[in-house]
Design a protein around this motif. Structure first.
Motif, PDB file in Angstrom:
ATOM      1  N   SER A  75      35.690  38.765  51.231  1.00 26.95           N
ATOM      2  CA  SER A  75      35.936  40.127  51.708  1.00 26.95           C
ATOM      3  C   SER A  75      36.424  40.167  53.153  1.00 26.95           C
ATOM      4  N   PHE A  76      36.034  39.193  53.986  1.00 32.50           N
ATOM      5  CA  PHE A  76      36.477  39.224  55.372  1.00 32.50           C
ATOM      6  C   PHE A  76      37.972  38.942  55.517  1.00 32.50           C
ATOM      7  N   ILE A  77      38.604  38.392  54.482  1.00 32.87           N
ATOM      8  CA  ILE A  77      40.041  38.102  54.521  1.00 32.87           C
ATOM      9  C   ILE A  77      40.869  39.309  54.072  1.00 32.87           C
ATOM     10  N   LEU A  78      40.300  40.158  53.239  1.00 35.83           N
ATOM     11  CA  LEU A  78      41.055  41.260  52.635  1.00 35.83           C
ATOM     12  C   LEU A  78      41.838  42.119  53.624  1.00 35.83           C
ATOM     13  N   PRO A  79      41.286  42.503  54.790  1.00 34.81           N
ATOM     14  CA  PRO A  79      42.080  43.336  55.707  1.00 34.81           C
ATOM     15  C   PRO A  79      43.325  42.635  56.257  1.00 34.81           C
ATOM     16  N   PHE A  80      43.384  41.324  56.145  1.00 37.74           N
ATOM     17  CA  PHE A  80      44.509  40.571  56.697  1.00 37.74           C
ATOM     18  C   PHE A  80      45.589  40.256  55.662  1.00 37.74           C
ATOM     19  N   LEU A  81      45.340  40.554  54.378  1.00 43.52           N
ATOM     20  CA  LEU A  81      46.324  40.266  53.342  1.00 43.52           C
ATOM     21  C   LEU A  81      47.504  41.223  53.451  1.00 43.52           C
ATOM     22  N   LYS A  82      48.689  40.669  53.357  1.00 46.14           N
ATOM     23  CA  LYS A  82      49.913  41.450  53.484  1.00 46.14           C
ATOM     24  C   LYS A  82      50.920  41.015  52.433  1.00 46.14           C
ATOM     25  N   LEU A  83      51.628  41.991  51.859  1.00 49.28           N
ATOM     26  CA  LEU A  83      52.781  41.699  51.033  1.00 49.28           C
ATOM     27  C   LEU A  83      53.940  41.514  52.000  1.00 49.28           C
ATOM     28  N   ARG A  84      54.655  40.421  51.853  1.00 47.75           N
ATOM     29  CA  ARG A  84      55.676  40.083  52.839  1.00 47.75           C
ATOM     30  C   ARG A  84      56.988  39.729  52.143  1.00 47.75           C
ATOM     31  N   GLN A  85      58.080  40.251  52.692  1.00 46.18           N
ATOM     32  CA  GLN A  85      59.416  39.856  52.273  1.00 46.18           C
ATOM     33  C   GLN A  85      59.993  38.998  53.381  1.00 46.18           C
ATOM     34  N   ASN A  86      60.508  37.840  53.022  1.00 43.48           N
ATOM     35  CA  ASN A  86      61.089  36.914  53.985  1.00 43.48           C
ATOM     36  C   ASN A  86      62.578  36.784  53.713  1.00 43.48           C
ATOM     37  N   SER A  87      63.376  36.868  54.753  1.00 46.68           N
ATOM     38  CA  SER A  87      64.825  36.694  54.633  1.00 46.68           C
ATOM     39  C   SER A  87      65.303  35.718  55.702  1.00 46.68           C
ATOM     40  N   PRO A  88      64.924  34.442  55.580  1.00 49.35           N
ATOM     41  CA  PRO A  88      65.328  33.467  56.596  1.00 49.35           C
ATOM     42  C   PRO A  88      66.819  33.164  56.506  1.00 49.35           C
ATOM     43  N   LYS A  89      67.425  32.899  57.638  1.00 49.25           N
ATOM     44  CA  LYS A  89      68.847  32.536  57.661  1.00 49.25           C
ATOM     45  C   LYS A  89      69.051  31.205  56.956  1.00 49.25           C
ATOM     46  N   ASN A  90      70.075  31.150  56.108  1.00 50.26           N
ATOM     47  CA  ASN A  90      70.496  29.929  55.428  1.00 50.26           C
ATOM     48  C   ASN A  90      69.435  29.322  54.511  1.00 50.26           C
ATOM     49  N   ARG A  91      68.465  30.136  54.073  1.00 51.79           N
ATOM     50  CA  ARG A  91      67.455  29.693  53.112  1.00 51.79           C
ATOM     51  C   ARG A  91      67.241  30.829  52.112  1.00 51.79           C
ATOM     52  N   TYR A  92      66.443  30.586  51.092  1.00 54.62           N
ATOM     53  CA  TYR A  92      66.256  31.571  50.034  1.00 54.62           C
ATOM     54  C   TYR A  92      65.261  32.649  50.460  1.00 54.62           C
ATOM     55  N   ARG A  93      65.546  33.888  50.046  1.00 49.57           N
ATOM     56  CA  ARG A  93      64.634  35.007  50.302  1.00 49.57           C
ATOM     57  C   ARG A  93      63.402  34.852  49.423  1.00 49.57           C
ATOM     58  N   THR A  94      62.271  35.313  49.933  1.00 53.90           N
ATOM     59  CA  THR A  94      61.020  35.209  49.184  1.00 53.90           C
ATOM     60  C   THR A  94      60.188  36.478  49.322  1.00 53.90           C
ATOM     61  N   PHE A  95      59.317  36.684  48.351  1.00 54.14           N
ATOM     62  CA  PHE A  95      58.265  37.696  48.407  1.00 54.14           C
ATOM     63  C   PHE A  95      56.952  36.943  48.237  1.00 54.14           C
ATOM     64  N   ASP A  96      55.961  37.305  49.017  1.00 59.03           N
ATOM     65  CA  ASP A  96      54.680  36.631  48.881  1.00 59.03           C
ATOM     66  C   ASP A  96      53.549  37.524  49.365  1.00 59.03           C
ATOM     67  N   ILE A  97      52.358  37.058  49.123  1.00 59.23           N
ATOM     68  CA  ILE A  97      51.163  37.672  49.698  1.00 59.23           C
ATOM     69  C   ILE A  97      50.545  36.619  50.590  1.00 59.23           C
ATOM     70  N   THR A  98      50.300  36.988  51.834  1.00 60.69           N
ATOM     71  CA  THR A  98      49.752  36.045  52.795  1.00 60.69           C
ATOM     72  C   THR A  98      48.691  36.740  53.634  1.00 60.69           C
ATOM     73  N   ALA A  99      47.976  35.957  54.385  1.00 65.65           N
ATOM     74  CA  ALA A  99      47.024  36.488  55.352  1.00 65.65           C
ATOM     75  C   ALA A  99      47.697  36.421  56.723  1.00 65.65           C
ATOM     76  N   SER A 100      47.870  37.569  57.346  1.00 71.78           N
ATOM     77  CA  SER A 100      48.532  37.556  58.660  1.00 71.78           C
ATOM     78  C   SER A 100      47.562  36.999  59.690  1.00 71.78           C
ATOM     79  N   PRO A 101      48.031  36.262  60.672  1.00 73.97           N
ATOM     80  CA  PRO A 101      49.411  35.934  61.001  1.00 73.97           C
ATOM     81  C   PRO A 101      49.834  34.545  60.531  1.00 73.97           C
ATOM     82  N   LEU A 102      49.359  34.098  59.371  1.00 72.95           N
ATOM     83  CA  LEU A 102      49.740  32.769  58.891  1.00 72.95           C
ATOM     84  C   LEU A 102      51.240  32.696  58.622  1.00 72.95           C
TER      85      LEU A 102
END
Length: 175
Positions: A75-102
């Protein structure tokens, strides 16, 4: 190890630190905590863990493969979970769920349909020096189009965690 085996994630980590106006060593510390989660000599309050499931197309209604994941985070991790879209240059776009700021992720999918999910496993053997699963997943999602490419990358990269993995791609190759 990070700069050698996951250079894009080393760059991402530096960018997060700069944007947050913190010393990068704080983010390295957060990432390193992932590596100790599966060490039995630590007394961490970890009830259960996440689960992944994959079903090949031939056993599914609609003849399409299915992947699924549940989240059993503390439960202590739940407030840090984020749905994230990544669009790095010259690499593939991704969608993920991560704990910020990892900088990495524990599960996600890229624009080519590669899905990776991981679950922490406990081990009685000594850990080897290597990268955290979240870093390896993010690097794989940004650079691999197939399950085979992910496996090839993982075989050539030192892993510091004992996670089990579910890897699937758009062709239905699930392992």
């Amino acid at each position: 190890l990070l700069a050698k085996h996951a250079p894009n994630q080393a760059e991402r980590l530096q960018g997060i630190a700069k944007g947050a106006e913190i010393d990068p060593s704080w983010i390295y510390l957060l990432v390193s905590t992932e590596i100790v989660l599966g060490v039995l000599s630590w007394e961490l309050p970890l009830p259960g863990g996440c689960s992944n499931i994959g079903a090949k197309a031939e056993i599914c209604q609609g003849n399409e493969p299915i992947v699924g994941r549940n989240f059993d985070y503390n439960s202590f991790i739940l407030p840090f979970l984020k749905l994230r879209q990544n669009s790095p240059k010259n690499r593939y776009r991704t969608f993920d769920i991560t704990a910020s700021p990892l900088p990495g992720t524990f599960n996600g999918i890229n624009e080519h349909g590669v899905f990776i999910g991981t679950d922490e496993c406990f081990t009685t053997s000594e850990r080897e020096d290597g990268l955290s699963a979240s870093i390896l997943i993010q690097e794989s999602l940004e650079n691999c189009k197939t399950t085979s490419e992910v496996l090839s990358y993982l075989r050539s990269t030192p892993r510091g965690t004992t996670n089990k993995w579910l890897i699937a791609d758009a062709t239905g190759d699930i392992r």
